[in-house]
Write an enzyme that holds these catalytic residues in place. Sequence first.
Site, PDB file in Angstrom:
ATOM      1  N   ASP A 102     123.667 104.420  38.283  1.00  0.00           N
ATOM      2  CA  ASP A 102     122.968 103.173  37.863  1.00  0.00           C
ATOM      3  C   ASP A 102     121.984 102.993  38.900  1.00  0.00           C
ATOM      4  O   ASP A 102     122.150 102.951  40.011  1.00  0.00           O
ATOM      5  CB  ASP A 102     123.860 101.925  37.706  1.00  0.00           C
ATOM      6  CG  ASP A 102     123.517 101.132  36.466  1.00  0.00           C
ATOM      7  OD1 ASP A 102     122.429 100.988  36.341  1.00  0.00           O
ATOM      8  OD2 ASP A 102     124.366 100.761  35.767  1.00  0.00           O
ATOM      9  N   ASP A 202     118.429 100.247  35.556  1.00  0.00           N
ATOM     10  CA  ASP A 202     118.601  98.835  35.161  1.00  0.00           C
ATOM     11  C   ASP A 202     117.212  98.019  34.813  1.00  0.00           C
ATOM     12  O   ASP A 202     116.325  98.028  35.754  1.00  0.00           O
ATOM     13  CB  ASP A 202     119.364  98.205  36.311  1.00  0.00           C
ATOM     14  CG  ASP A 202     119.904  96.874  36.145  1.00  0.00           C
ATOM     15  OD1 ASP A 202     120.813  96.568  35.190  1.00  0.00           O
ATOM     16  OD2 ASP A 202     119.292  95.871  36.699  1.00  0.00           O
ATOM     17  N   GLU A 254     117.035 100.910  31.101  1.00  0.00           N
ATOM     18  CA  GLU A 254     117.344 100.042  29.864  1.00  0.00           C
ATOM     19  C   GLU A 254     116.017  99.119  30.039  1.00  0.00           C
ATOM     20  O   GLU A 254     115.229  98.416  30.996  1.00  0.00           O
ATOM     21  CB  GLU A 254     118.382  98.971  30.971  1.00  0.00           C
ATOM     22  CG  GLU A 254     118.844  97.804  29.847  1.00  0.00           C
ATOM     23  CD  GLU A 254     119.595  96.819  30.884  1.00  0.00           C
ATOM     24  OE1 GLU A 254     120.295  96.121  30.342  1.00  0.00           O
ATOM     25  OE2 GLU A 254     119.137  96.716  31.909  1.00  0.00           O
ATOM     26  N   HIS A 328     128.687  97.116  28.983  1.00  0.00           N
ATOM     27  CA  HIS A 328     129.364  96.029  29.859  1.00  0.00           C
ATOM     28  C   HIS A 328     128.661  94.581  29.657  1.00  0.00           C
ATOM     29  O   HIS A 328     129.079  93.799  30.200  1.00  0.00           O
ATOM     30  CB  HIS A 328     129.269  96.719  31.260  1.00  0.00           C
ATOM     31  CG  HIS A 328     127.677  96.683  31.678  1.00  0.00           C
ATOM     32  ND1 HIS A 328     127.075  97.753  31.107  1.00  0.00           N
ATOM     33  CD2 HIS A 328     127.424  95.846  32.688  1.00  0.00           C
ATOM     34  CE1 HIS A 328     125.721  97.475  31.796  1.00  0.00           C
ATOM     35  NE2 HIS A 328     125.774  96.459  32.826  1.00  0.00           N
ATOM     36  N   ASP A 329     127.477  94.519  28.905  1.00  0.00           N
ATOM     37  CA  ASP A 329     126.682  93.339  28.618  1.00  0.00           C
ATOM     38  C   ASP A 329     127.154  92.794  27.400  1.00  0.00           C
ATOM     39  O   ASP A 329     126.498  91.720  27.219  1.00  0.00           O
ATOM     40  CB  ASP A 329     125.237  93.584  28.809  1.00  0.00           C
ATOM     41  CG  ASP A 329     124.926  93.847  30.353  1.00  0.00           C
ATOM     42  OD1 ASP A 329     125.824  93.683  31.134  1.00  0.00           O
ATOM     43  OD2 ASP A 329     123.917  94.698  30.609  1.00  0.00           O
TER      44      ASP A 329
HETATM   45  C1  GLC Z   1     121.233  94.574  33.337  1.00  0.00           C
HETATM   46  C2  GLC Z   1     122.773  95.080  33.608  1.00  0.00           C
HETATM   47  C3  GLC Z   1     123.385  93.821  33.573  1.00  0.00           C
HETATM   48  C4  GLC Z   1     122.855  92.959  34.957  1.00  0.00           C
HETATM   49  C5  GLC Z   1     121.549  92.675  34.924  1.00  0.00           C
HETATM   50  C6  GLC Z   1     120.640  92.529  36.157  1.00  0.00           C
HETATM   51  O1  GLC Z   1     121.152  94.076  32.040  1.00  0.00           O
HETATM   52  O2  GLC Z   1     123.232  95.905  32.685  1.00  0.00           O
HETATM   53  O3  GLC Z   1     124.848  93.931  33.745  1.00  0.00           O
HETATM   54  O4  GLC Z   1     123.428  91.652  35.071  1.00  0.00           O
HETATM   55  O5  GLC Z   1     120.935  93.926  34.614  1.00  0.00           O
HETATM   56  O6  GLC Z   1     121.053  93.522  37.038  1.00  0.00           O
END
Ligand code: GLC
Length: 555
Positions: A102, A202, A254, A328-329
């Site tokens: 990540d 991320d 992402e 995980h979100d």
């Molecule tokens: C992304 C991650 C999440 C995190 C956010 C800030 O969305 O997947 O878990 O809280 O970024 O880094």
Amino acid sequence: MIRKEEEKWWKELVVYQVYPRSFKDSSGNGIGDLKGITEKLDYIKSLGVNAVWLNPVYESPCDDMGYDISDYRNILRDLGTMDDFKILLNEAHKRNILIIMDLVVNHTSDEHEWFSEACKSRNNPYHDYYFFKDARNGIPNNWVSFFSGSAWDYNEPTDEYYLHIFSKKQPDLNWENEKVRREVYDIMKFWFEMGIDGFRMDVINLISKKPGLPDRDEDEDLAESYSFGPKFHDYMKEMNREVLSKYKCVTVGECPGTTVEQALDTVGYDRNELHMIFHFDAMPLDSGPNGEHFYPGKVDYQKFKQVFTKWHKALYGKGWNSIYLMNHDQPRAVSRFGNDGKYREETAKMLATFQLSMCGTPYIYQGEEIGMTNCHFEPEEFRDIQMINYYAEMTAKGYSKEELLPGLLYKGRDNSRTPMQWDRTKNGGFSNADNTWIKVNPNYEKINVDESENDPDSILNYFRKMIKARKNNKTLVYGDYDIIEPDNEKIYAYKRFTDNDELIVILNLTDGEVTFNSGYNLKSKAEIIGNYSGTKFNKKNEIQLRPYEAKIIRL
Ligand code: GLC
């Protein structure tokens, strides 16, 4: 026929996402660790996946569970050591499993030395690594944090506010500063030189901010208002030129709040930026009437079908996609997209059939392969900062626990972060500690890997079969897609096809029996896979689908 130039190794990956804190605790401290993951590599291999995406394992105060990094070149002590990491990497490679890390570089932790320095004075060489604004005119703009409250916090030594789109312990990096970009590229090279195989990036579409940081339109989706600033593609191209193009690696960005056009600009084959992105279009289909995130809604399957159809049509032949139903979100897929009670097994298998028969690299989240479900939490059991902050904010506004819990329990991120359920022993075999860092879902006695291994018809074994079916039928990877009966509210059916092969995927989205009467005579056709044994036909030779039945048939 599949065109040779379309074929790429990274398109054929099936990725398994591991949330290290909650996978397997080998040390007995109640927190999953790297050694625990290494111990379970044979299990991961047995699924048939060929890559693992690890959520952040770097040093961090863990305000946001590792998404707040204080040292990009070290391993979080709770999870192990750099040697443990090297062993994990090596053991994964021995099994032909790639390791995707990540990359969290929209922000750092406020405990990163860059930020500690930056806060000291306006002249500090690191000051311009972040966004600081003079405090004399009050809060610089109306931006709010994804984790509640203003996106600005005060820094006393310089009498300024600093920007944090996430928690106040996650200050945003200023990518306009070339030194910041160099630092990031060096970090990436450090990990590539160690032998890792790729990055999941991320919230990467937030790195370029709108010039002058203007007020946002409060009606606009939060992610949209922060994403795709004017320099985004320049940064991605630079990163590709400076780093990615020099290594054999896979990349997935992402990208919340992305349109298909913006996605194509990022993953288009002619763009030299990223291989694929995670879009979010299928995620708010159960949000509240005013877009409320924490809302106990119902997924609108018509929209679900439209989303996936739209993305396929937009990207096919031009750029690559990724397919996920949870991570995980997000809450547990089986609890969200189907029936996690009476039809838990059927639903989970139906969702696996969908996920692994679409165009795009599939990402499976730990526990999805055994149909793990959402979990009940009391507010004092929450561990996720997003849930904790939201609950505090709303109770301060006068909302009661009874009003808030249904939405939080349906959508909250802690649902997917409960530990992996390995067997029916203490803590589901996750850890022998008396206290685990987050609650273990009490249903582990029924839902666990061990039970699933012993049952040939388990969700786990279905996942394995489905992954194999994808590998053996390249049409599922590379073929084109056409939706059948787009307006049917109960069935999602589509074709995946090439010039000389045609597969039909039929999914019953309901807990009742439905007839698939689309005119195809499927009686004598070969079934590739199905989640019920045999096929039920009516007198007209139409398929009678049973609750959440799923099948793939070769035409
Ligand atoms: C992304 C991650 C999440 C995190 C956010 C800030 O969305 O997947 O878990 O809280 O970024 O880094």
